[in-house]
Design an enzyme around this catalytic site. Structure first.
Site, PDB file in Angstrom:
ATOM      1  N   ASP A  51      25.487  -6.937 -18.469  1.00  0.00           N
ATOM      2  CA  ASP A  51      26.946  -6.805 -17.998  1.00  0.00           C
ATOM      3  C   ASP A  51      27.757  -7.988 -18.537  1.00  0.00           C
ATOM      4  OD1 ASP A  51      27.815  -4.959 -16.594  1.00  0.00           O
ATOM      5  OD2 ASP A  51      27.458  -5.876 -14.444  1.00  0.00           O
TER       6      ASP A  51
ATOM      7  N   LYS B  12      24.166   5.345 -14.147  1.00  0.00           N
ATOM      8  CA  LYS B  12      23.557   4.461 -15.085  1.00  0.00           C
ATOM      9  C   LYS B  12      22.242   5.008 -15.256  1.00  0.00           C
ATOM     10  CE  LYS B  12      26.955   1.120 -14.201  1.00  0.00           C
ATOM     11  NZ  LYS B  12      27.550  -0.298 -13.198  1.00  0.00           N
TER      12      LYS B  12
ATOM     13  N   GLN C  10      24.509  -4.395  -9.552  1.00  0.00           N
ATOM     14  CA  GLN C  10      25.719  -3.721  -8.996  1.00  0.00           C
ATOM     15  C   GLN C  10      26.864  -4.543  -8.030  1.00  0.00           C
ATOM     16  OE1 GLN C  10      26.473  -0.642 -10.424  1.00  0.00           O
ATOM     17  NE2 GLN C  10      28.531  -0.634  -9.607  1.00  0.00           N
TER      18      GLN C  10
END
Ligand code: NDP
Length: 299
Positions: A123, A56, A100
């Site tokens: 997200d 990422k 994460q």
């Protein structure tokens, strides 16, 4: 392969999307004096998570954006994680925050995610983002289902009136996928582990999205001729004798499906590459909204 049937090349589509995002960054920089910034928080040292965070970060830099990586030890407390997220919420150079997952077992994931500023929630996992999506108002949408929507629209154009079946109802994929398809005026059925007669249900669908986590569960004879099939699943089969690693397969029997469908996403190379590209897209969009600019066009 059915006549005219095609694999959907998610890798190429994602590369094109990433290139367009990179092209849009200089205009943002010219308007605001800074580039969009994405902060990724990794708690603990799970090797797979470390690899995801690394890719990422690289993709963010390659798109011309600022990447901020924050690591906390596996022993970090809930307060420490939330304090870091609060710092990032307040940091003007950060447009997107990604925590994460999974977090180490002693931490409350949902509580931590809920502290992320919804306008930086790239997200799309905060309760506010889920609420905005359900209400049909502008917000951050989870990356994987958004990537699936882009692939479907690329293949089919207008999804209005199409019959869609989404198999799986997770917060990460199934539920937001169904909301996105509904938003695009498809007629949506959600299936899950208690659904009766799943093959019959799938046989009626113009669009099938499989997000189950069961290797090759959806068979070719479940697919309506001419349907478009999006396979979100990533499953590693046990290694063949003498091999170090097993093959990666999706939730759909690819060979069986491509024999009848109009188009199918392969695994790997279908949905997977779209997820990071959509994370960059969300960061670009979040940056524009936070700066009071109109959404960049074409994303
Ligand atoms: P979850 O395990 O959270 O959800 C799986 C869903 O499948 C559940 O809703 C479950 O139903 C349903 N299900 C399980 N068994 C059956 C069955 N026999 N028939 C019908 N439905 C069933 O998984 P995720 O949504 O997080 O992920 C799904 C897959 O997608 C995984 O393989 C994952 O690795 C992959 N994935 C890929 C990504 C990518 O970037 N390509 C990103 C995210 C996920 P119930 O709710 O009733 O238990």
């Amino acid at each position: 392969m059915a006549e005219g049937a095609q694999p959907i090349d998610g890798k190429a589509f994602a590369a094109g999307l990433r290139a367009r995002i990179a092209d849009a960054v200089p205009a943002f920089e010219a308007a605001t004096g800074r580039v969009p910034g994405l902060a990724v928080v990794l708690v603990g040292d799970d090797p797979a998570s470390a690899v995801y965070v690394g890719s990422k970060g690289k993709a963010t830099v390659a798109a011309g954006m600022a990447s901020f990586e924050h690591r906390l030890p596996a022993t970090a407390t809930q307060d420490e994680v939330e304090a870091l997220l609060a710092e990032l919420n307040a940091d003007e150079t950060v447009d997107g925050i990604l925590l994460q997952l999974p977090l180490p077992g002693h931490l409350d994931e949902q509580a931590a995610v809920a502290t992320i500023d919804p306008d930086k929630d790239v997200d799309g996992l905060t309760p506010v983002s889920a609420g905005r999506l359900a209400l049909g108002i502008a917000g951050m949408v989870p990356c994987t289902p958004y990537g699936c929507l882009l692939l479907l629209q690329d293949r089919l154009g207008d999804l209005g009136g199409k019959d869609a079946v989404v198999i799986g109802r997770s917060i990460l994929v199934g539920k937001p996928m169904a909301a996105l398809l509904l938003g695009a005026n498809a007629t949506v059925t959600m299936a899950h582990s208690r659904t009766k007669d799943l093959p019959d249900l799938v046989r009626r669908a113009d669009i099938v999205v499989a997000a189950v986590g069961r290797p090759e569960m959806v068979k070719g004879d479940w697919i309506k001729p001419g349907a478009v099939v999006i396979d979100v699943g990533i499953n590693r089969l046990p290694p063949a004798e003498g091999a170090a690693k097993g093959r990666l397969v999706g939730d759909v029997d690819y060979a069986g499906a491509i024999a009848v469908a109009d188009a199918v996403t392969p695994v790997p190379g279908g949905v997977g590459p779209m997820t990071i590209a959509c994370l960059l897209r969300n960061t670009l969009v979040a940056a524009h909204r936070r700066a009071g600019l109109a959404d960049p066009e074409g994303f």
